[in-house]
Design a protein around this motif. Structure first.
Motif, PDB file in Angstrom:
ATOM      1  N   UNK A 192     -29.121   7.269 -15.237  1.00  0.00           N
ATOM      2  CA  UNK A 192     -28.795   5.869 -15.489  1.00  0.00           C
ATOM      3  C   UNK A 192     -27.341   5.602 -15.148  1.00  0.00           C
ATOM      4  N   UNK A 193     -27.102   4.486 -14.474  1.00  0.00           N
ATOM      5  CA  UNK A 193     -25.752   4.049 -14.134  1.00  0.00           C
ATOM      6  C   UNK A 193     -25.412   2.874 -15.025  1.00  0.00           C
ATOM      7  N   UNK A 309     -20.310  -5.205  -5.853  1.00  0.00           N
ATOM      8  CA  UNK A 309     -20.728  -4.645  -7.134  1.00  0.00           C
ATOM      9  C   UNK A 309     -22.206  -4.279  -7.130  1.00  0.00           C
ATOM     10  N   UNK A 310     -23.015  -5.042  -6.394  1.00  0.00           N
ATOM     11  CA  UNK A 310     -24.462  -4.840  -6.424  1.00  0.00           C
ATOM     12  C   UNK A 310     -25.010  -4.149  -5.181  1.00  0.00           C
ATOM     13  N   UNK A 311     -24.258  -4.117  -4.082  1.00  0.00           N
ATOM     14  CA  UNK A 311     -24.808  -3.642  -2.813  1.00  0.00           C
ATOM     15  C   UNK A 311     -24.185  -2.327  -2.364  1.00  0.00           C
ATOM     16  N   UNK A 312     -25.067  -1.437  -1.825  1.00  0.00           N
ATOM     17  CA  UNK A 312     -24.613  -0.172  -1.251  1.00  0.00           C
ATOM     18  C   UNK A 312     -25.177  -0.061   0.161  1.00  0.00           C
ATOM     19  N   UNK A 313     -24.280   0.194   1.123  1.00  0.00           N
ATOM     20  CA  UNK A 313     -24.690   0.411   2.509  1.00  0.00           C
ATOM     21  C   UNK A 313     -23.912   1.589   3.060  1.00  0.00           C
ATOM     22  N   UNK A 314     -24.611   2.661   3.438  1.00  0.00           N
ATOM     23  CA  UNK A 314     -23.956   3.865   3.946  1.00  0.00           C
ATOM     24  C   UNK A 314     -23.427   3.616   5.357  1.00  0.00           C
ATOM     25  N   UNK A 315     -22.175   3.871   5.571  1.00  0.00           N
ATOM     26  CA  UNK A 315     -21.566   3.681   6.888  1.00  0.00           C
ATOM     27  C   UNK A 315     -21.922   4.801   7.850  1.00  0.00           C
ATOM     28  N   UNK A 316     -22.553   5.867   7.344  1.00  0.00           N
ATOM     29  CA  UNK A 316     -22.927   6.996   8.198  1.00  0.00           C
ATOM     30  C   UNK A 316     -24.369   6.899   8.684  1.00  0.00           C
ATOM     31  N   UNK A 317     -25.314   6.695   7.736  1.00  0.00           N
ATOM     32  CA  UNK A 317     -26.732   6.693   8.113  1.00  0.00           C
ATOM     33  C   UNK A 317     -27.388   5.325   8.021  1.00  0.00           C
ATOM     34  N   UNK A 318     -26.686   4.342   7.452  1.00  0.00           N
ATOM     35  CA  UNK A 318     -27.231   2.997   7.356  1.00  0.00           C
ATOM     36  C   UNK A 318     -28.121   2.748   6.162  1.00  0.00           C
ATOM     37  N   UNK A 321     -29.254   0.130  -0.495  1.00  0.00           N
ATOM     38  CA  UNK A 321     -29.903   0.144  -1.808  1.00  0.00           C
ATOM     39  C   UNK A 321     -29.054  -0.663  -2.776  1.00  0.00           C
ATOM     40  N   UNK A 322     -29.622  -0.954  -3.924  1.00  0.00           N
ATOM     41  CA  UNK A 322     -28.813  -1.536  -4.995  1.00  0.00           C
ATOM     42  C   UNK A 322     -27.803  -0.474  -5.426  1.00  0.00           C
ATOM     43  N   UNK A 323     -26.567  -0.875  -5.603  1.00  0.00           N
ATOM     44  CA  UNK A 323     -25.506   0.089  -5.882  1.00  0.00           C
ATOM     45  C   UNK A 323     -25.784   0.900  -7.142  1.00  0.00           C
ATOM     46  N   UNK A 324     -26.313   0.266  -8.194  1.00  0.00           N
ATOM     47  CA  UNK A 324     -26.591   0.980  -9.437  1.00  0.00           C
ATOM     48  C   UNK A 324     -27.723   1.986  -9.265  1.00  0.00           C
ATOM     49  N   UNK A 325     -28.739   1.614  -8.465  1.00  0.00           N
ATOM     50  CA  UNK A 325     -29.858   2.538  -8.214  1.00  0.00           C
ATOM     51  C   UNK A 325     -29.375   3.749  -7.431  1.00  0.00           C
ATOM     52  N   UNK A 326     -28.574   3.505  -6.399  1.00  0.00           N
ATOM     53  CA  UNK A 326     -28.028   4.602  -5.607  1.00  0.00           C
ATOM     54  C   UNK A 326     -27.205   5.547  -6.486  1.00  0.00           C
ATOM     55  N   UNK A 327     -26.328   4.968  -7.349  1.00  0.00           N
ATOM     56  CA  UNK A 327     -25.501   5.787  -8.232  1.00  0.00           C
ATOM     57  C   UNK A 327     -26.359   6.561  -9.225  1.00  0.00           C
ATOM     58  N   UNK A 328     -27.420   5.929  -9.740  1.00  0.00           N
ATOM     59  CA  UNK A 328     -28.277   6.591 -10.721  1.00  0.00           C
ATOM     60  C   UNK A 328     -28.957   7.813 -10.127  1.00  0.00           C
TER      61      UNK A 328
END
Length: 345
Positions: A192-193, A309-318, A321-328
């Motif tokens: 959980x994040x 705060x809510x968005x995650x986008x990998x600059x390497x593989x693209x 995901x939702x930032x909290x889900x990725x962190x969790x």
């Protein structure tokens, strides 16, 4: 295990008035004891201890037969111990070089609890068992007060406290030997994040209720729960700095502090901890460093990955995901790795 049970009181109008008088008299006693300590040290350099103030209680009660004598001697001792605890915490902060924060006098809005340290001594839980459809608590000087008991009390009642919140009164039972209630294994784990708005509620009661429900849902659904090892006191420390070294982005840091405290992370983690222990679940705390910047798919870590705060986008593989889900996901992996290492050791 030691657990607390909190129930709403249903006092009559007369009982509510007497409860308020009890609270006020204990507040007066606390402030008088604090003034005694301050004066003794200022005039004679003498440090007054709890034992001396407790011994003076009988004289205080004798001088005020219509006031302090109405209440339990033990509850008044508990109020003096409360002051003594504040002084011990003050001296500990001094020794550790932290901001001391000398104990303060309690205003009417800053003293809301009275404790009876032993069931049967000036108080009695379930004081009228001949009424099987209702529960009462008896308090010396107040009488039998009806309790809205919404769940069973387990273990042995050790201490009883009464707390005022606005216009409502609550009784809090601290119980020993509360049996654990292990839940059946589910075969799954989760991470959980702690998002800033995840547990935010408009008022404290709603937030506490939400924390209990969220924690209960987690322990029912998962065998292993991994969370961030948050240092909330450090995270919410003031950013104002000093005159010589003023802080930066003070307004923004102050706003974040309020959001963190409003979200109730510390309360939630405390509730989750004891519910997990009671249910026989495994709770693992991991270092959160980098979990919000690391891609859960490829492992690439960069601050540019966490777009908002809510968005995650990998600059390497693209990967997106939702930032909290990725962190969790990252938090769960770190926790499972710690668990595997501990099992192998």
């Amino acid at each position: 295990m030691r657990r607390s049970f909190r129930f709403l009181l249903r006092p009559t109008a007369r009982q509510a008035a007497v409860l308020a008088a009890c609270l006020e008299d204990h507040r007066t006693l606390y402030n008088a004891a604090l003034e005694h300590r301050r004066t003794a040290y200022a005039r004679a350099g003498v440090s007054v201890r709890y034992g001396e103030q407790s011994a003076e209680l009988k004289h205080i009660r004798a001088d005020d037969p219509e006031g302090q004598t109405r209440w339990s001697f033990s509850s008044q001792q508990a109020t003096l111990r409360r002051l003594d605890k504040a002084f011990r915490a003050f001296f500990k902060r001094v020794r550790e070089g932290r901001t001391p924060g000398f104990p303060r006098f309690k205003g009417r809005g800053r003293f809301d609890t009275v404790e009876w340290p032993k069931d049967g001594d000036g108080c009695r839980w379930n004081s009228q068992p001949e009424h099987p459809t209702a529960t009462y608590v008896r308090l010396q000087g107040i009488g039998h007060i009806r309790v809205h008991q919404h769940r069973p009390v387990r273990g042995q009642v050790k201490t009883i406290s009464v707390k005022r919140e606005g216009s409502r009164w609550f009784v809090v039972l601290s119980c020993d030997d509360v049996p654990a209630e292990p839940l059946p294994a589910t075969g799954v784990a989760t991470g959980i994040d702690m998002g800033v708005a995840a547990l935010h509620a408009k008022v404290r009661r709603q937030r506490l209720d939400g924390a209990h429900k969220a924690a209960l849902a987690l322990v029912r659904a998962y065998d292993v729960i991994v969370h961030e090892d948050l240092r909330i006191a450090n995270m919410t420390r003031s950013a104002s700095g000093t005159i010589e070294a003023p802080g930066r982005n003070v307004a923004a840091k102050s706003g974040l502090n309020r959001s963190i405290l409003d979200a109730g992370w510390g309360v939630f983690l405390t509730i989750l901890s004891y519910k997990a222990e009671s249910a026989g679940r495994k709770l693992i705390a991991v270092n959160p460093a980098g979990t919000s910047r690391t891609c859960a798919r490829c492992g690439h870590c960069a601050k540019e990955n966490h777009v908002t705060q809510a968005d995650f986008t990998c600059t390497a593989c693209g990967h997106t995901a939702h930032a909290d889900v990725n962190a969790a996901i990252n938090i769960l992996r770190a926790g499972l790795a710690l668990r595997q290492a501990a099992q192998a050791a």
